[in-house]
Design an enzyme around this catalytic site. Sequence first.
Site, PDB file in Angstrom:
ATOM      1  N   GLY A   1      59.366 -50.837 -19.623  1.00  0.00           N
ATOM      2  CA  GLY A   1      60.686 -50.510 -20.178  1.00  0.00           C
ATOM      3  C   GLY A   1      61.749 -50.622 -19.108  1.00  0.00           C
ATOM      4  O   GLY A   1      62.904 -50.948 -19.390  1.00  0.00           O
TER       5      GLY A   1
ATOM      6  N   PRO B   1      38.330 -55.160 -19.342  1.00  0.00           N
ATOM      7  CA  PRO B   1      39.404 -54.152 -19.452  1.00  0.00           C
ATOM      8  C   PRO B   1      40.257 -54.138 -18.180  1.00  0.00           C
ATOM      9  O   PRO B   1      39.728 -54.280 -17.072  1.00  0.00           O
ATOM     10  CB  PRO B   1      38.650 -52.829 -19.588  1.00  0.00           C
ATOM     11  CG  PRO B   1      37.250 -53.193 -19.929  1.00  0.00           C
ATOM     12  CD  PRO B   1      37.011 -54.546 -19.334  1.00  0.00           C
TER      13      PRO B   1
ATOM     14  N   CYS C   1      47.195 -50.915 -15.629  1.00  0.00           N
ATOM     15  CA  CYS C   1      48.347 -51.175 -14.762  1.00  0.00           C
ATOM     16  C   CYS C   1      49.059 -49.850 -14.537  1.00  0.00           C
ATOM     17  O   CYS C   1      49.284 -49.111 -15.500  1.00  0.00           O
ATOM     18  CB  CYS C   1      49.280 -52.172 -15.433  1.00  0.00           C
ATOM     19  SG  CYS C   1      50.785 -52.482 -14.489  1.00  0.00           S
TER      20      CYS C   1
ATOM     21  N   HIS D   1      47.102 -60.750 -11.982  1.00  0.00           N
ATOM     22  CA  HIS D   1      47.860 -59.613 -12.520  1.00  0.00           C
ATOM     23  C   HIS D   1      49.130 -59.375 -11.677  1.00  0.00           C
ATOM     24  O   HIS D   1      50.224 -59.225 -12.223  1.00  0.00           O
ATOM     25  CB  HIS D   1      46.952 -58.378 -12.506  1.00  0.00           C
ATOM     26  CG  HIS D   1      47.593 -57.117 -12.999  1.00  0.00           C
ATOM     27  ND1 HIS D   1      47.169 -56.452 -14.123  1.00  0.00           N
ATOM     28  CD2 HIS D   1      48.632 -56.380 -12.520  1.00  0.00           C
ATOM     29  CE1 HIS D   1      47.921 -55.381 -14.311  1.00  0.00           C
ATOM     30  NE2 HIS D   1      48.809 -55.311 -13.347  1.00  0.00           N
ATOM     31  N   GLU D   2      48.969 -59.390 -10.350  1.00  0.00           N
ATOM     32  CA  GLU D   2      50.128 -59.107  -9.477  1.00  0.00           C
ATOM     33  C   GLU D   2      51.138 -60.254  -9.500  1.00  0.00           C
ATOM     34  O   GLU D   2      52.350 -60.014  -9.471  1.00  0.00           O
ATOM     35  CB  GLU D   2      49.671 -58.814  -8.037  1.00  0.00           C
ATOM     36  CG  GLU D   2      48.699 -57.653  -7.878  1.00  0.00           C
ATOM     37  CD  GLU D   2      49.109 -56.384  -8.616  1.00  0.00           C
ATOM     38  OE1 GLU D   2      50.318 -56.143  -8.780  1.00  0.00           O
ATOM     39  OE2 GLU D   2      48.215 -55.635  -9.058  1.00  0.00           O
TER      40      GLU D   2
HETATM   41 ZN   LIG Z   1      50.300 -53.930 -12.864  1.00  0.00          ZN
END
Ligand SMILES: [Zn+2]
Length: 233
Positions: free
Chosen positions: A50, A148, A151, A193-194
């Site tokens: 957000g 799975p 974060c 992911h990063e």
């Molecule tokens: Zn993350």
Amino acid sequence: MLKLIKFCRLHKRQLSTSPAATQSFRKWYQQLWTTERTNLPPYSHFTQIGDPVLRDRAAEVPVECVDSKEIHAIVDRLVHVLRKYDCVGIAAPQIGVSLRIIAMEFKRSIKNELPQAMYKARQMSELPLTVFINPSLSVTNYTKHKHPEGCMSVRGFSAEVERYEGVKISGLDKQGASFHLELNGWNARIAQHEMDHLDGKLYTDQMDRSTFTCTCWETVNTKSGRVEIPFYK
Ligand SMILES: [Zn+2]
């Protein structure tokens, strides 16, 4: 917003008879609209989904600034937060800094903390602390694995995400020297992911939505809902 404005007007009228109270009201009111911020990045906590900083494409660090006191301070904070929260990866937008910097570390001790079958199935292995500035990623093994993933910027949830098995990541170290790493399995997952964080992407954008899970759902039941997800440590 409309309700708030009405509330403010009402209180202003009521408080106008007392100068001291008016002053404190004004202070309170101004605080609602002030642009002044008391807690500035780099943060010691994780920004949460957000927050616009997690959706921007992070900027490259100008090469001449890499080996500077300012960038070193951001890197130090990044590593501090990574270790404080016992994570395996972190990107600068997660501490409120929209720059292309990531840190990864998969400690040897994790092997003893997880079931061996899980450690093996997820192709986990040790990765010493590695910081990349202005990293780029290429896929070296297009086989996909679904596991799975969580974060710290989507605190309290996890979901299954498909990632490539092998990647090569290249970039600069703290001194501005180029280097690269070939990663496989879970460490390749961490890198993907990063890297996504640097492009304003979160795992929720590509997760298997049917597996999206509150990580403490069972505790919510056993404790009759009296569970809190902490955003600090
Ligand atoms: Zn993350």
